[in-house]
Write an enzyme that holds these catalytic residues in place. Structure first.
Site, PDB file in Angstrom:
ATOM      1  N   LYS A   5      -5.019  12.374 -17.743  1.00  0.00           N
ATOM      2  CA  LYS A   5      -5.111  13.118 -18.998  1.00  0.00           C
ATOM      3  C   LYS A   5      -3.852  12.892 -19.843  1.00  0.00           C
ATOM      4  O   LYS A   5      -3.687  11.843 -20.417  1.00  0.00           O
ATOM      5  CB  LYS A   5      -5.374  14.593 -18.702  1.00  0.00           C
ATOM      6  CG  LYS A   5      -6.546  14.823 -17.718  1.00  0.00           C
ATOM      7  CD  LYS A   5      -7.882  14.420 -18.296  1.00  0.00           C
ATOM      8  CE  LYS A   5      -8.992  14.236 -17.274  1.00  0.00           C
ATOM      9  NZ  LYS A   5      -9.187  15.304 -16.302  1.00  0.00           N
ATOM     10  N   ARG A  23       0.811  -1.222   0.000  1.00  0.00           N
ATOM     11  CA  ARG A  23       0.000   0.000   0.000  1.00  0.00           C
ATOM     12  C   ARG A  23       0.842   1.268   0.000  1.00  0.00           C
ATOM     13  O   ARG A  23       0.357   2.354  -0.320  1.00  0.00           O
ATOM     14  CB  ARG A  23      -0.935  -0.005   1.220  1.00  0.00           C
ATOM     15  CG  ARG A  23      -2.055   1.014   1.154  1.00  0.00           C
ATOM     16  CD  ARG A  23      -2.869   1.052   2.431  1.00  0.00           C
ATOM     17  NE  ARG A  23      -2.040   1.413   3.559  1.00  0.00           N
ATOM     18  CZ  ARG A  23      -2.063   0.783   4.745  1.00  0.00           C
ATOM     19  NH1 ARG A  23      -2.873  -0.231   4.951  1.00  0.00           N
ATOM     20  NH2 ARG A  23      -1.274   1.182   5.719  1.00  0.00           N
ATOM     21  N   TYR A  34     -11.763  22.809 -11.153  1.00  0.00           N
ATOM     22  CA  TYR A  34     -12.376  21.587 -11.698  1.00  0.00           C
ATOM     23  C   TYR A  34     -13.627  21.231 -10.880  1.00  0.00           C
ATOM     24  O   TYR A  34     -13.561  21.119  -9.643  1.00  0.00           O
ATOM     25  CB  TYR A  34     -11.321  20.477 -11.630  1.00  0.00           C
ATOM     26  CG  TYR A  34     -11.786  19.103 -12.044  1.00  0.00           C
ATOM     27  CD1 TYR A  34     -12.184  18.837 -13.352  1.00  0.00           C
ATOM     28  CD2 TYR A  34     -11.799  18.056 -11.130  1.00  0.00           C
ATOM     29  CE1 TYR A  34     -12.588  17.574 -13.727  1.00  0.00           C
ATOM     30  CE2 TYR A  34     -12.197  16.782 -11.498  1.00  0.00           C
ATOM     31  CZ  TYR A  34     -12.591  16.545 -12.797  1.00  0.00           C
ATOM     32  OH  TYR A  34     -12.991  15.288 -13.162  1.00  0.00           O
ATOM     33  N   ASP A  56      -3.506  23.056  -9.796  1.00  0.00           N
ATOM     34  CA  ASP A  56      -3.871  21.987 -10.727  1.00  0.00           C
ATOM     35  C   ASP A  56      -3.298  22.391 -12.081  1.00  0.00           C
ATOM     36  O   ASP A  56      -3.784  23.317 -12.727  1.00  0.00           O
ATOM     37  CB  ASP A  56      -5.403  21.844 -10.783  1.00  0.00           C
ATOM     38  CG  ASP A  56      -5.846  20.660 -11.641  1.00  0.00           C
ATOM     39  OD1 ASP A  56      -5.121  20.306 -12.595  1.00  0.00           O
ATOM     40  OD2 ASP A  56      -6.924  20.100 -11.359  1.00  0.00           O
TER      41      ASP A  56
HETATM   42  C1  LIG Z   1     -10.014  15.327 -15.071  1.00  0.00           C
HETATM   43  C2  LIG Z   1      -9.451  16.382 -14.210  1.00  0.00           C
HETATM   44  C3  LIG Z   1      -9.193  16.156 -12.868  1.00  0.00           C
HETATM   45  C4  LIG Z   1      -9.546  14.868 -12.173  1.00  0.00           C
HETATM   46  O1  LIG Z   1      -8.878  13.750 -12.665  1.00  0.00           O
HETATM   47  P1  LIG Z   1      -9.518  12.291 -12.468  1.00  0.00           P
HETATM   48  O2  LIG Z   1      -8.389  11.382 -12.702  1.00  0.00           O
HETATM   49  O3  LIG Z   1     -10.627  12.193 -13.474  1.00  0.00           O
HETATM   50  O4  LIG Z   1     -10.055  12.210 -11.075  1.00  0.00           O
HETATM   51  C5  LIG Z   1      -8.617  17.170 -12.143  1.00  0.00           C
HETATM   52  N1  LIG Z   1      -8.329  18.354 -12.697  1.00  0.00           N
HETATM   53  C6  LIG Z   1      -8.568  18.617 -13.984  1.00  0.00           C
HETATM   54  C7  LIG Z   1      -8.209  19.939 -14.531  1.00  0.00           C
HETATM   55  C8  LIG Z   1      -9.148  17.642 -14.782  1.00  0.00           C
HETATM   56  O5  LIG Z   1      -9.424  17.913 -16.052  1.00  0.00           O
END
Ligand SMILES: *Cc1c(COP(=O)(O)O)cnc(C)c1O
Length: 392
Positions: free
Chosen positions: A204, A54, A107, A179
């Protein structure tokens, strides 16, 4: 070493795996000690070897080493989703009675978490205009622990003056989290611009192939120690298989991003000339409101942009979306495939007004041939115009 080279070489140790180029998938829950001395060593602070599944195996650790190197951070930490990583970027630093400043264009699911869950812990959140820049100073309180940023903003793509925000936050002892999913560490060096905690939804562009969900938080010093403690206390970890795929995606990130940017710029430019389009939100375009900041701080743009359409009947809008060839309708982005998604920025903001009246369509330019994609978009516009003519 340039970042494009770090992407290829960082975090790999072929000498440890019989010369294998990639760190293998190491799966285990238990880590066995052969004697008492070894067992005691596992518990020593700062022990670098495996302790328990973990807490991550070599597959996760080598990905984390590569990302930390790319971000210019002392450490990086994998989480099972981008959303987990976003939450860790706030919750690692706050206690009851604290205050958090969050960009109004955060987000959407982060806002949902803050409004539903954070409240229960007695932590106050203020959403702020992403374009405030140094003006954020007026909103910082003695209890403000985290200033949370995201640029460009989700859906509406506002740029943020990160160095100005970081200077104001640091003057009051607050941490800056960002982010940075859209630009990736390749097109924006968040930490070099004053960010303390850089967050990627690796789902992404880092993964890049639409097959893994993952988040990664990068930080140094005390901030890194707090993120690590948060992750381990909550038992959050990525699987070795997911880490393997994310590392594989990472190795081509620079090459993919170049194409995403080129294709997105071409599509956005064509779309901007259509009479049904009111505005394109894409910081790489010279006419974009955030272009000056983008040009000053970023070294590239990715494949995600937003199109503001003039008001039109729902059936005409549907004809546009349904008629667009090669673009599937889907959430997420950053994979090799092109996507569109009807979005509603007015539903996920509270501190800034949304005044645009027509539909809002988000595009992700994938890695298909740009001419084929443009033809696909043109087919959608033909279908839209036919539907509009039929409706009179
Ligand atoms: C998709 C996204 C997230 C979250 O990612 P997940 O892996 O889907 O939880 C966070 N910030 C941005 C800008 C995103 O586009």
């Amino acid at each position: 070493m340039r970042n494009e080279t770090k992407i290829v070489v960082s975090g790999r140790s072929p000498e440890l795996y019989g010369g294998a180029v990639n760190t293998p998938v190491v799966r285990t829950s238990t880590v066995i000690a052969r004697n008492m001395a070894e067992w005691d060593r596992l518990a020593e602070p700062g022990y670098k070897g495996l302790i328990y599944g973990r807490l991550g195996t070599q597959t996760v650790q080598s990905l984390e080493a590569a990302i930390a190197d790319l971000e210019g951070a002392e450490a990086a930490f994998c989480f099972p989703s981008g959303l987990n990583a976003n939450i860790a970027g706030i919750m690692s630093f706050v206690s009851a009675g604290d205050h958090v400043l969050v960009t109004d264009t955060v987000y959407g699911p982060v806002r949902r978490y803050l409004d539903n869950e954070l409240k229960r812990f007695g932590i106050e959140v203020t959403y702020y205009d992403p374009r405030l820049g140094a003006g954020i100073a007026a909103l910082i309180r003695d209890t403000t622990r985290v200033v949370y940023t995201e640029a460009p903003g989700s859906l509406s793509m506002e740029m943020q003056d990160i160095p100005a925000i970081a200077a104001a936050a640091h003057a009051r002892g607050a941490i800056v989290a960002m982010d940075n999913t859209w630009a990736t560490p390749l097109y924006f060096s968040a930490i070099a611009h004053g960010v303390d905690v850089s967050i990627q939804s690796a789902t992404k562009y880092i993964v890049g192939h639409s097959d893994v969900g993952m988040g990664i938080v990068s930080a140094s010093g005390e901030a890194a120690a707090q993120v690590k403690k948060f992750r381990n206390n909550y038992g959050l970890m990525s699987s070795p298989d997911d880490a393997y795929l994310a590392a594989r995606g990472l190795r081509t990130l620079h090459v993919r991003l170049r194409q995403h940017q080129q294709t997105a710029t071409g599509l956005a430019t064509w779309l901007g000339r259509q009479p049904e389009v009111e505005k394109i939100l894409y910081p790489a375009l010279p006419e974009d409101e955030g272009h000056a900041i983008w040009k000053r701080d970023f070294t590239g743009a990715s494949g995600l942009f937003t199109v503001l359409l003039r008001p039109m009947p729902a059936a005409v809008y549907a004809a546009l979306i349904d008629g667009m060839e090669l673009f599937s309708i889907g959430a997420s982005w950053g994979g090799f495939e092109s996507l569109i998604m009807p979005v509603h920025p007015e539903k996920v903001r509270s501190a800034t007004p949304w005044t645009h009246e027509g539909p809002v369509l988000r595009f992700h330019a994938g890695l298909e041939d740009p001419a084929d994609l443009l033809a696909g978009v043109e087919a959608g516009f033909r279908a839209m115009r036919a539907a509009a003519a039929a409706a009179g």
